[in-house]
Structures are given as C-alpha cells and as structure tokens.
Design a protein around this motif. Sequence first.
Motif, mmCIF file in Angstrom:
data_model
loop_
_atom_site.group_PDB
_atom_site.id
_atom_site.type_symbol
_atom_site.label_atom_id
_atom_site.label_comp_id
_atom_site.label_asym_id
_atom_site.label_seq_id
_atom_site.Cartn_x
_atom_site.Cartn_y
_atom_site.Cartn_z
ATOM 1 N N GLY A 313 27.003 37.436 7.819
ATOM 2 C CA GLY A 313 27.812 36.506 8.592
ATOM 3 C C GLY A 313 27.231 36.147 9.939
ATOM 4 N N ARG A 314 28.053 36.219 10.949
ATOM 5 C CA ARG A 314 27.708 35.694 12.264
ATOM 6 C C ARG A 314 26.377 36.226 12.801
ATOM 7 N N PHE A 317 23.564 34.540 10.135
ATOM 8 C CA PHE A 317 23.637 33.276 9.412
ATOM 9 C C PHE A 317 22.728 32.202 10.009
ATOM 10 N N SER A 335 31.296 37.689 5.418
ATOM 11 C CA SER A 335 30.966 37.627 6.843
ATOM 12 C C SER A 335 31.423 38.913 7.527
ATOM 13 N N HIS A 341 30.383 31.060 12.191
ATOM 14 C CA HIS A 341 28.927 31.009 12.181
ATOM 15 C C HIS A 341 28.440 29.828 13.019
#
Length: 441
Positions: A313-314, A317, A335, A341
């Motif tokens: 995820g974040r 990404f 995520s 993101h």
Amino acid sequence: MEAMTEAVLAGAAGEELAALPLPAQYTAAHVRADDIGLFEGVADKDVRKSLRVGEVPMPELAPDEVVVAVMASGINYNTVWSAIFEPVPTFAFLRHYARQDPWSARHDLPHHVLGSDAAGIVVRTGSGVRRWHPGDHVVVATAYVDAEEPATHGDGMLGSDQRAWGFETNFGGLAHYAVARASQLLPKAPHLTWEEAAVNPLCAATAYRMLVGDRGARIKQGDVVLIWGATGGLGVYAAQFVRNGGGIPVGVVSGPRKAEAARRLGCEVVIDRQEIGLGGDTPAEVVEAGKRLGRIIRSQVGEDPHVVFEHVGRATFGVSVFVVRRGGTVVTCGSSTGYRHEFDNRYLWMRLKRIIGSHGANLQEQWETNRLIGLGAIRTALSVTYPLAEVGEAARLLQANRHIGKVGVLCLADRPGLGVTDPALRERVGEREIAPLMHRD
C-alpha cells in the motif's frame, strides 16, 4: 467432551456423524461488541487483549450451509483488523448483513467468531446441499457469495453481496466448529496435515487470481515479477506461482532470515528493503527510491519488472508504479501500510502502465489453486502452529510482523501432524518440501 467431538476425534464414519446431535455450544476465538472502545487512546493496540477464546452458541443451519468440525485454521491479517476494531469494527458488517433476510440476521450477535481459513470434517449439511456429505475432509475457501445475484455467475468476486467469511460474516474458522456455505468447500489435499492444509485457501488463491487468473496480471514465461513482502502469507505463494509459470520472481524482504526463506521458495533475486530507502513521501523521494530499486533489479536480471505484486500500500505503491516497465502491470489486493496512495500519474499514463485491483478469488480460481496444492506443485506457507487457546499470541505475531509465511492454529486437532490420508504422495513430494518454512535448518 460431548458426543460429536468424541466421534470426530475417533475418526467416525459419515453416517455416525450425521446421526449425532450438534453441540449446543462450542469453543471459538471471538471478539466482543462490548470491547469496541478498548483501544481508544492506546498506542499499542495489542490483539491479545481483545481476542477471547470461550463458548459460543451453535447457530441454526441454513439449507445451503454445512457445519465443519475444524481441525485447524490459520491467522490472516483480517483477524488483526477485527481484533483492533479498525478500520471499522466488524460488528458494523454483521449489522448490515443482518438486514437482508432471516438467515442473515443470525450473524448479528454481541460476539464475532473470526477466522477466514479452515480445514476439517463436514459433520452436518443443510437440506439443500447436494455435493458434500458428513465425513468429507475439506478446506474452506474465503469467498462468501450470493448464488442468486446475477454478477456472481460471471465472477463470484463481482457480486455486490460478496463477503469475506469470518471477517464480514460470523461463525468463522478459528473455532472447534464453523458454519460455511457449501459453495465455499474444496476437498482437502490428502497428503497434507490439517494445519498444512488449513493455511492455504485465502492467501494462495488470492495470489493465484492476482498473477495467473484471467482477471489478474496473467503472467507468462520469462516475466520478471517484483514481489513485495516475499516471505509473508501472500508473497510465499506468489513466488511459487511465478516460478512454476516460468517467470523470474524478485522478492523484497526485511532482514537476512527472511532473505534465506525467500531464496528457499524460489526467488531468483532477493532484495533487502533497506537497500531501497523507502519512507520518503515527497515525489522526489519516491522517484529516487524507485530508481535505486530499478538499478538493483536491472543489475541482477538485466531488465525492469513486467509485473509488480502489490499489497503493502502507501509505503510502496508510488515506487511500484514508477519501477514497473513501460506497458507493465501493478496488481494490488491490499494496503497494509495505508489506503491512501500517492503516485506520479505521468509514469502511469505516459508509459502505458496498468493498475489492476484484485480481491480474493472466485470458486473456480480457488479450485484451480487447490488442485495445484493437491498435486504437490504448490507448497504450504505454514511456518509455525499455535493451539486455539493461544490464538492471541498467534495473531500478535502477525500484528508485530514477526512472522514468516503463514501462522497455523490447531483447533480440534490436539497435536500437529494429523490428517494425512495419502502418505505415498507425501513421501513422493518430500516431507521437508511440503512445508519448507517449517524446516529452516
């Protein structure tokens, strides 16, 4: 010990199991609605404080359902989410589901029995069940779908009422008994123990859909596939699918212990995430991290990845979108480090890349995955097993990211190693090869 449990543990035939009454109550790992505010203002939301193990009432069985005597189960990250009541308490899912019909209303209770994986023995079938019978050895797939919804017949994951069993429904697999729809059942691989079989359905089939299935990246021979978290539950299966399909798995891990495990599972290139320099949120920092990662991959395999297997995820990404080659694919199913993101869209549209959202697996994809496991072509990700009484410790291992592969939980099985009905196949595959993460010496 009540009669049904005694019969199950004694290996009773299906006819005997069908004739015995179901227990009025059973032991299950669950969270309680009264505990929803337990972690307000608390920095360390320790799942050991909210996961309870105790008696819960057996629900009435719907016509399309079965009761499974659960021999073993597994921990998934959705159990951690349920136990910390984030991003929303799962009791909200149960209340919403309960509005549909009287059978759904059974799920709205002050306790939520968790668990999205299970292996065990069918002990009761509803009046509408045709293909399964008491005594059958099964694993339980996670997708809980509505067969009356038209979209389900195109792809079970596209139905608006599709749910994750044991997360968005009650009566899950971390228990002595579980209630599932007949459309969730698959035959247990006969060469595996209960715990080896139990941990596969959710993560293995999710990885299959992401990489192999028609709705995912559809990897081909020679594809370079970057796998974040290559020794986690998803990553272990992803690396095997890539290797089996003639691709080149490139695994990202944290630390030498996990790097050794990734190589054992077939990753041709293993990268320690410290080499990448993740953590920066500015566009320039993300691009620099992507450049570092790209240089490492090219130095090892000579080219950029065709596919990135995303679920972090974040934190990753933006780097994933940057590092995948022109025309390449980022396929994502989660995520775990954050849902919002950020990425530079120029690298997506100007370089003709694709992002594919993927979630779980439909029954056909589950069946294909289970077939590969049954053939011995895909190894189980099991690395450690806990008794049900210590489910909090098992979930804490995931919460703290101290695990490798999958964490199993023994339910009715009183010790590891039970449930093998095809020892000849087990011998052909090789004891140490069946669960490579259990044999790390």
